[in-house]
Design an enzyme around this catalytic site. Structure first.
Site, PDB file in Angstrom:
ATOM      1  N   GLU A 172       0.617  -1.296   0.013  1.00  0.00           N
ATOM      2  CA  GLU A 172       0.257  -0.338   0.277  1.00  0.00           C
ATOM      3  C   GLU A 172       0.847   1.002  -0.130  1.00  0.00           C
ATOM      4  O   GLU A 172       1.469   1.755   1.143  1.00  0.00           O
ATOM      5  CB  GLU A 172      -1.431   0.052   1.162  1.00  0.00           C
ATOM      6  CG  GLU A 172      -2.324   1.336   1.288  1.00  0.00           C
ATOM      7  CD  GLU A 172      -1.531   2.520   1.467  1.00  0.00           C
ATOM      8  OE1 GLU A 172      -2.476   3.215   0.640  1.00  0.00           O
ATOM      9  OE2 GLU A 172      -0.708   3.090   2.652  1.00  0.00           O
ATOM     10  N   HIS A 173       0.913   2.089  -1.046  1.00  0.00           N
ATOM     11  CA  HIS A 173       2.251   3.304  -1.119  1.00  0.00           C
ATOM     12  C   HIS A 173       1.747   3.929  -0.670  1.00  0.00           C
ATOM     13  O   HIS A 173       2.249   5.000  -0.551  1.00  0.00           O
ATOM     14  CB  HIS A 173       1.585   3.195  -2.830  1.00  0.00           C
ATOM     15  CG  HIS A 173       0.235   3.811  -2.683  1.00  0.00           C
ATOM     16  ND1 HIS A 173       0.845   5.540  -2.639  1.00  0.00           N
ATOM     17  CD2 HIS A 173      -0.790   3.771  -4.068  1.00  0.00           C
ATOM     18  CE1 HIS A 173      -0.657   5.910  -3.545  1.00  0.00           C
ATOM     19  NE2 HIS A 173      -0.829   4.561  -4.082  1.00  0.00           N
ATOM     20  N   SER A 174       1.014   4.511   0.628  1.00  0.00           N
ATOM     21  CA  SER A 174       1.117   6.027   0.788  1.00  0.00           C
ATOM     22  C   SER A 174       1.558   6.133   2.449  1.00  0.00           C
ATOM     23  O   SER A 174       2.666   7.077   2.749  1.00  0.00           O
ATOM     24  CB  SER A 174      -0.465   5.863   2.173  1.00  0.00           C
ATOM     25  OG  SER A 174      -0.202   5.080   3.019  1.00  0.00           O
TER      26      SER A 174
ATOM     27  N   MET B  56       5.307   3.931   1.627  1.00  0.00           N
ATOM     28  CA  MET B  56       6.652   3.789   0.680  1.00  0.00           C
ATOM     29  C   MET B  56       6.202   3.991  -1.019  1.00  0.00           C
ATOM     30  O   MET B  56       5.152   3.636  -0.623  1.00  0.00           O
ATOM     31  CB  MET B  56       6.957   2.429   1.620  1.00  0.00           C
ATOM     32  CG  MET B  56       6.341   1.672   0.848  1.00  0.00           C
ATOM     33  SD  MET B  56       7.091  -0.346   1.609  1.00  0.00           S
ATOM     34  CE  MET B  56       5.833  -1.656   1.142  1.00  0.00           C
TER      35      MET B  56
END
Length: 160
Positions: free
Chosen positions: A134-136, A138
Site C-alpha cells: 500500500e503506497h502511502s 512507501m
C-alpha cells in the site's frame, strides 16, 4: 485470525530461522484448534479494510466503540506491526490465479487481508508467495528491493 509474532530480538537483530518456524507453526496449530464459529467470525474483520478510506475510518471507529479496550489493544498491535503475513489455504498456479489472490484475495481469501497495512506477504498452501504494498507509507522501489531480496533467499541459506 490475526496473530502477532516478533521476528527481532531485544537488540533488533533477526531471530534465528528455527525460532521463526516454531512461532509460525504455533500460530498454524492455534488456528487448527480454534472453535470454527469463532474462527469464521474473527476472519471477517479484514474485509472491513477493503473499502474506501472514509468507510474504513468509520468502521474502525465502530469497532473501537463496540469492542472497547480489548479491540483498541488488538488494533494497536495489528497496526504497529511491520507487515502482515497472510497464510492462505488456496493453491493458485496460473499467473491470473496468482494475481487475483495476491492483489485482493478474491472470493476465496479476501477476508484474510488487512488492506490498511503497508506491506502484506501472502503465502499459499502450495508454497507460492505474493506481495502487496500500500503506497502511502512507501514508494515502489523499497518494495521491489524487498521482493528481490526475498526471491534471492533460499531455505538452505537461511538455515545456515
Amino acid at each position: 485470525n490475526f496473530y502477532a509474532m516478533d521476528f527481532l530480538n531485544n537488540n533488533h537483530d533477526p531471530l534465528p530461522i528455527d525460532v521463526l518456524e516454531n512461532g509460525l507453526q504455533h500460530i498454524v496449530d492455534m488456528t487448527k484448534n480454534s472453535n470454527e464459529k469463532n474462527l469464521l467470525l474473527s476472519n471477517q474483520l479484514g474485509i472491513l479494510t477493503s473499502g474506501n478510506r472514509d468507510t474504513w475510518a468509520k468502521n474502525r471507529d465502530d469497532l473501537l466503540r463496540l469492542g472497547g479496550e480489548e479491540m483498541k489493544e488488538a488494533l494497536m498491535l495489528l497496526e504497529s506491526g511491520a507487515f502482515v503475513l497472510c497464510l492462505d489455504k488456496s493453491t493458485p498456479i496460473t499467473k491470473d490465479e496468482c494475481a487475483s489472490i495476491y492483489w485482493h484475495g478474491n472470493k476465496i481469501s479476501g477476508y484474510n487481508r488487512w488492506f490498511d497495512k503497508s506491506m502484506q506477504l501472502t503465502c499459499q498452501a502450495n508454497g507460492n508467495l505474493g506481495f502487496m504494498g500500500e503506497h502511502s507509507m512507501m514508494d515502489g522501489m523499497p518494495a521491489v528491493g524487498l521482493c528481490s531480496h526475498i526471491k534471492k533467499c533460499d531455505y538452505k541459506t537461511l538455515k545456515d
